[in-house]
Design a protein around this motif. Sequence first.
Motif, PDB file in Angstrom:
ATOM      1  N   GLU A  12       1.367   4.064  -4.419  1.00 55.82           N
ATOM      2  CA  GLU A  12       1.769   2.643  -4.240  1.00 55.82           C
ATOM      3  C   GLU A  12       2.974   2.255  -5.044  1.00 55.82           C
ATOM      4  O   GLU A  12       3.962   1.613  -4.683  1.00 55.82           O
TER       5      GLU A  12
ATOM      6  N   SER B 180       0.808  -1.185   0.021  1.00 54.30           N
ATOM      7  CA  SER B 180      -0.073  -0.102  -0.079  1.00 54.30           C
ATOM      8  C   SER B 180       0.768   1.215  -0.021  1.00 54.30           C
ATOM      9  O   SER B 180       2.062   1.223   0.161  1.00 54.30           O
ATOM     10  N   ALA B 181       0.233   2.360  -0.191  1.00 58.90           N
ATOM     11  CA  ALA B 181       1.152   3.617  -0.155  1.00 58.90           C
ATOM     12  C   ALA B 181       1.468   3.778   1.316  1.00 58.90           C
ATOM     13  O   ALA B 181       0.778   3.543   2.256  1.00 58.90           O
TER      14      ALA B 181
ATOM     15  N   PHE C 241      -7.452   2.928 -10.121  1.00 61.27           N
ATOM     16  CA  PHE C 241      -7.369   2.754  -8.806  1.00 61.27           C
ATOM     17  C   PHE C 241      -8.611   2.049  -8.452  1.00 61.27           C
ATOM     18  O   PHE C 241      -9.721   1.932  -8.871  1.00 61.27           O
TER      19      PHE C 241
ATOM     20  N   ALA D 190      -4.057  -1.866  -4.889  1.00 67.00           N
ATOM     21  CA  ALA D 190      -4.892  -1.137  -5.292  1.00 67.00           C
ATOM     22  C   ALA D 190      -4.967  -0.572  -6.651  1.00 67.00           C
ATOM     23  O   ALA D 190      -5.700   0.587  -6.859  1.00 67.00           O
TER      24      ALA D 190
ATOM     25  N   THR E 143      -1.812   8.335   0.726  1.00 66.03           N
ATOM     26  CA  THR E 143      -3.121   8.663  -0.268  1.00 66.03           C
ATOM     27  C   THR E 143      -4.044   9.689   0.168  1.00 66.03           C
ATOM     28  O   THR E 143      -4.622  10.210  -0.611  1.00 66.03           O
TER      29      THR E 143
ATOM     30  N   ARG F  37     -10.234   2.898  -1.905  1.00 67.99           N
ATOM     31  CA  ARG F  37      -9.682   2.894  -0.552  1.00 67.99           C
ATOM     32  C   ARG F  37      -9.667   1.368  -0.227  1.00 67.99           C
ATOM     33  O   ARG F  37     -10.621   0.837  -0.243  1.00 67.99           O
ATOM     34  N   GLY F  38      -8.692   0.999   0.423  1.00 69.70           N
ATOM     35  CA  GLY F  38      -8.468  -0.213   0.841  1.00 69.70           C
ATOM     36  C   GLY F  38      -8.209  -1.288  -0.045  1.00 69.70           C
ATOM     37  O   GLY F  38      -8.323  -2.412   0.002  1.00 69.70           O
ATOM     38  N   GLY F  39      -8.093  -1.004  -1.283  1.00 67.98           N
ATOM     39  CA  GLY F  39      -7.961  -1.826  -2.423  1.00 67.98           C
ATOM     40  C   GLY F  39      -6.646  -2.679  -2.269  1.00 67.98           C
ATOM     41  O   GLY F  39      -6.848  -3.794  -3.042  1.00 67.98           O
ATOM     42  N   THR F  40      -5.814  -2.458  -1.743  1.00 68.74           N
ATOM     43  CA  THR F  40      -4.673  -3.264  -1.558  1.00 68.74           C
ATOM     44  C   THR F  40      -4.755  -4.602  -1.102  1.00 68.74           C
ATOM     45  O   THR F  40      -4.153  -5.682  -1.461  1.00 68.74           O
TER      46      THR F  40
HETATM   47  N1  ASP Z   1      -3.247   3.224  -0.227  1.00 67.51           N
HETATM   48  C1  ASP Z   1      -4.827   3.025  -0.473  1.00 67.51           C
HETATM   49  C2  ASP Z   1      -5.539   3.502   0.579  1.00 67.51           C
HETATM   50  O1  ASP Z   1      -5.223   4.200   1.614  1.00 67.51           O
HETATM   51  C3  ASP Z   1      -5.101   1.555  -0.698  1.00 67.51           C
HETATM   52  C4  ASP Z   1      -4.950   0.719   0.482  1.00 67.51           C
HETATM   53  O2  ASP Z   1      -4.191   1.126   1.294  1.00 67.51           O
HETATM   54  O3  ASP Z   1      -5.392  -0.462   0.333  1.00 67.51           O
HETATM   55  O4  ASP Z   1      -6.784   3.470   0.597  1.00 67.51           O
END
Ligand code: ASP
Length: 405
Positions: free
Chosen positions: A74, A41-42, A147, A136, A47, A150-153
């Motif tokens: 990322e 993730s970033a 993309f 993500a 992000t 959010r939370g895509g990783t």
């Molecule tokens: N960096 C992105 C976010 O904060 C993706 C991730 O963390 O999954 O949502």
Amino acid sequence: MALVVMKFGGTSVGDAERMRTVADYIARTVRRGNQVVVAVSAMGKETDELLHLAAQVSNTHPGREMDMLITAGERKAMALLCMALHDIGIESASFTGSQAGIITDCEHTKAKILEVRADRVREALAAGQVAVVGGAQGVSTDREVTFLGRGGTDTTAVALARALDADSCEIYTDVSGVFTADPRVVPEARRLKRLSFEEMLEMCAAGCPKPAMRSVEFARNHQVRLHVRSAFTWEPGTWIEEEDPEVEQAIISAVTSDSSEAKVTVAGVPDHPGVAARLFRALADRSINVDMIEQNVSLAGTTDISFTVPREDLKTACETAEGLKVEIEAREVLADPDIATVSLIGAGMKTHPGISATMFETLANEGINIEMISTSSIRLTCVVRAELVDKAVVSLHRAFKLEGE
Ligand code: ASP
Ligand code: MG
């Protein structure tokens, strides 16, 4: 030799030192003879910072450019992680989502994965490298960078685990697993060793912040077992997997709460066909995600409809309902931002009577009024005053003896 997919979240790779710590851990896993694929993730709040920058520069936020911007977070992380691996003698290669063959639809800022053509990842593994994939992100069928949201990783990790038929999918994060309640609210909360996909999904929907709900759905649909665990202590965490029919399920697994919603009541509407349809269609047209809905029995021909929405949508929801007041002959529209929900989740409640009675008695004994109730086969949720929700969580955790194994 096992093939392990590891996901590292923003906090886990939050700064240079964390990057090196994560690289060390990957190196140890590789030296024990495993193949490793990483979804990263970033770093830290990157992000959020990129989104903030976009908000300062632009009012229109064109989707294509937003995705180009956000995925840079990322991309930075994956390159740095490979550099840290290189320093300690571990061969690795970084890949953007596109290079890793993550093919998505064309919905910018919230693309969905359609297919994973992980040839380059497989080649890297075959060459003895660790493959580090930017989380993500993917490439659309229109060949644009996308993309996943959010939370895509987490979703990236699950998709890779599935495509590569990995032995495990490890979600490394800043908590050490999934707990019977938020340990900040209930100090004696216990880490769960295992949970079913269904229970985890209900917990996500009822306020549990991790892992990301979409990735759990994806994992369930594709039968990928998840191991949610700490990137700080590295101790074993919580397994999320298919319910084992041989094992008796815990009656109650966890208590969660959610303070992110608000309640709207449309009072005094005539009890005839089409009123709810008209109201909820109008809300849907404004993309408002309604959660709980309650309609009282009608006395004297009118009824009250209450529903909950994300608090940031409260204003729009009320405006929408106000706009229909004349048409649906409602008496008034009431907004209530100060609510929260408390939920009990457990696969065993399906077959055990009396769980709701105990829940309501526990709340009553604490003097907590229940304003709305909703249920699924493995969840019970009550709306209560926001300021009482922590008390509700603590008392329910105790009443159902969740602290003891
Ligand atoms: N960096 C992105 C976010 O904060 C993706 C991730 O963390 O999954 O949502
Ligand atoms: Mg994140």
